[in-house]
Design a protein around this motif. Structure first.
Motif, PDB file in Angstrom:
ATOM      1  N   LEU A   1      -2.595 -10.395   5.616  1.00  0.00           N
ATOM      2  CA  LEU A   1      -1.699  -9.360   6.101  1.00  0.00           C
ATOM      3  C   LEU A   1      -0.257  -9.684   5.757  1.00  0.00           C
TER       4      LEU A   1
ATOM      5  N   VAL B   1       0.364   1.456   7.125  1.00  0.00           N
ATOM      6  CA  VAL B   1       0.129   0.227   7.868  1.00  0.00           C
ATOM      7  C   VAL B   1      -0.214   0.544   9.308  1.00  0.00           C
TER       8      VAL B   1
ATOM      9  N   ALA C   1       1.255  -4.260  10.441  1.00  0.00           N
ATOM     10  CA  ALA C   1       0.348  -5.135   9.704  1.00  0.00           C
ATOM     11  C   ALA C   1      -0.238  -4.379   8.527  1.00  0.00           C
ATOM     12  N   ARG C   2      -0.001  -4.887   7.331  1.00  0.00           N
ATOM     13  CA  ARG C   2      -0.512  -4.242   6.127  1.00  0.00           C
ATOM     14  C   ARG C   2      -1.366  -5.233   5.345  1.00  0.00           C
ATOM     15  N   HIS C   3      -2.483  -4.768   4.835  1.00  0.00           N
ATOM     16  CA  HIS C   3      -3.370  -5.631   4.066  1.00  0.00           C
ATOM     17  C   HIS C   3      -2.664  -6.144   2.812  1.00  0.00           C
TER      18      HIS C   3
ATOM     19  N   THR D   1      -8.384  -8.192   9.439  1.00  0.00           N
ATOM     20  CA  THR D   1      -8.113  -6.805   9.074  1.00  0.00           C
ATOM     21  C   THR D   1      -6.807  -6.266   9.627  1.00  0.00           C
ATOM     22  N   SER D   2      -6.327  -6.788  10.769  1.00  0.00           N
ATOM     23  CA  SER D   2      -5.107  -6.253  11.347  1.00  0.00           C
ATOM     24  C   SER D   2      -4.579  -7.201  12.414  1.00  0.00           C
TER      25      SER D   2
END
Length: 320
Positions: free
Chosen positions: A64, A23, A42-44, A112-113
């Motif tokens: 996220l 992450v 933050a992880r997808h 994305t983040s």
């Protein structure tokens, strides 16, 4: 039993460490005053296979899972400004915190983040930090066109203005003069016109407020099918709002749907519906942002500071 619990906790710790390696993690530098930098991971997360029903033209635009010691109980979300590459998010929490962070978008505009999280405790009119939780339970957030930041609280039901950019001591502003259950207060708050705001109570009721508050529509606005109002934001393309309705029966059944609310107090058919096995949790926050092709909706979930739940931030694009 104690040894078994310790083994489980140890395994969970190792799993968490492995997950963190995949992450994006950020912690800003030192800040003045009450602001403090907080760690954010933050992880997808995919929308998932099954459980999601999107109206024609609505598409998933990334999501996220947010983690960090200061990222629990997040109850509403608004976007102050947005560019092609990022967006500035404002969040309030059940624990009396005002949190700001940056959302990162790719070249196609997909989420994305998220990073550079800053947290500040909400204060009272005398400048002291709000405690305990029944006095600090912030549920709704609105940013008016002039930049004035409003926060609604439940348990001690009220709406306070923290001034432009949340830079002032709060003052009470108009709130519906109705009796509300202790833990079912003014969950949804959104700008309405140039100087007013919309307030929705969790169990039903909608009011347009400025100098005072007046009920919206000809009859009380009540969510159907055991759903509850938990969030709202103005439609940047019109006079209405986008409204979050949550159905919450943990641990097996958590659902959410998003509908448009017209200025006349009429709810549309659902634009977004999520239920297991889709990525879904206790969704309470929503932010609407204009895009070249329509409106971007961000949905935020409240994990109740429960390790079995998740803080999800999902993005959806709706047509104009």
């Amino acid at each position: 039993m104690k040894r078994a619990v310790l083994r489980i906790l140890g395994a969970l710790t190792l799993m968490g460490a492995a997950a963190c390696a995949a992450v994006a993690t950020s912690t800003p530098g030192p800040l003045p005053g009450l602001d403090r930098a907080i760690r954010m991971e933050a992880r997808h997360v995919p929308l998932g296979l099954g459980g999601a029903t999107l109206a024609p033209g609505v598409r998933y635009a990334g999501g996220l899972i947010l983690r960090g010691p200061g990222l629990h109980g997040l109850s509403d979300l608004k976007i102050e400004s947005s560019t092609a590459d990022d967006a500035n998010a404002w969040v309030v929490s059940d624990f009396g915190d005002l949190i700001r962070f940056t959302l990162r978008l790719d070249r196609n505009g997909r989420l994305t983040s998220a990073d550079t999280a800053i947290s500040r405790p909400l204060t009272g009119p005398d400048g002291t930090i709000l405690t305990p939780k029944p006095n600090a339970d912030a549920e709704g957030l609105a940013i008016l066109p002039n930049g004035e930041v409003l926060v609604s609280f439940e348990r001690d039901h009220r709406i306070w203005s923290y001034g432009v950019g949340a830079g002032e001591r709060p003052v009470a502003v108009a709130a519906p003069a109705v009796a509300l259950p202790d833990n079912e207060g003014l969950e949804a708050l959104a700008a309405a016109g140039p100087t007013g705001w919309l307030a929705l109570a969790e169990g039903g009721g909608a009011w347009l407020c400025a100098i005072d508050c007046v009920p919206m529509g000809r009859s009380p606005l009540i969510p159907a099918d055991d759903y509850r109002f938990t969030g709202a934001d103005r439609d940047p393309a019109g006079d209405g709002w986008f409204v979050v309705e949550r159905f919450y029966r943990p641990p097996l059944d958590m659902r959410v749907r998003v509908r448009r609310l017209s200025a006349e107090g009429v709810l549309s058919a659902p634009l977004i519906q999520l239920r297991p096995p889709a990525s879904v949790d206790n969704f309470e926050g929503i932010a609407a942002v204009a895009t070249p092709t329509g409106t971007r909706l961000y949905l935020l979930s409240d994990d109740n500071a429960n390790p079995l739940q998740k803080t999800l931030l999902l993005a959806f694009d709706t047509p104009g």
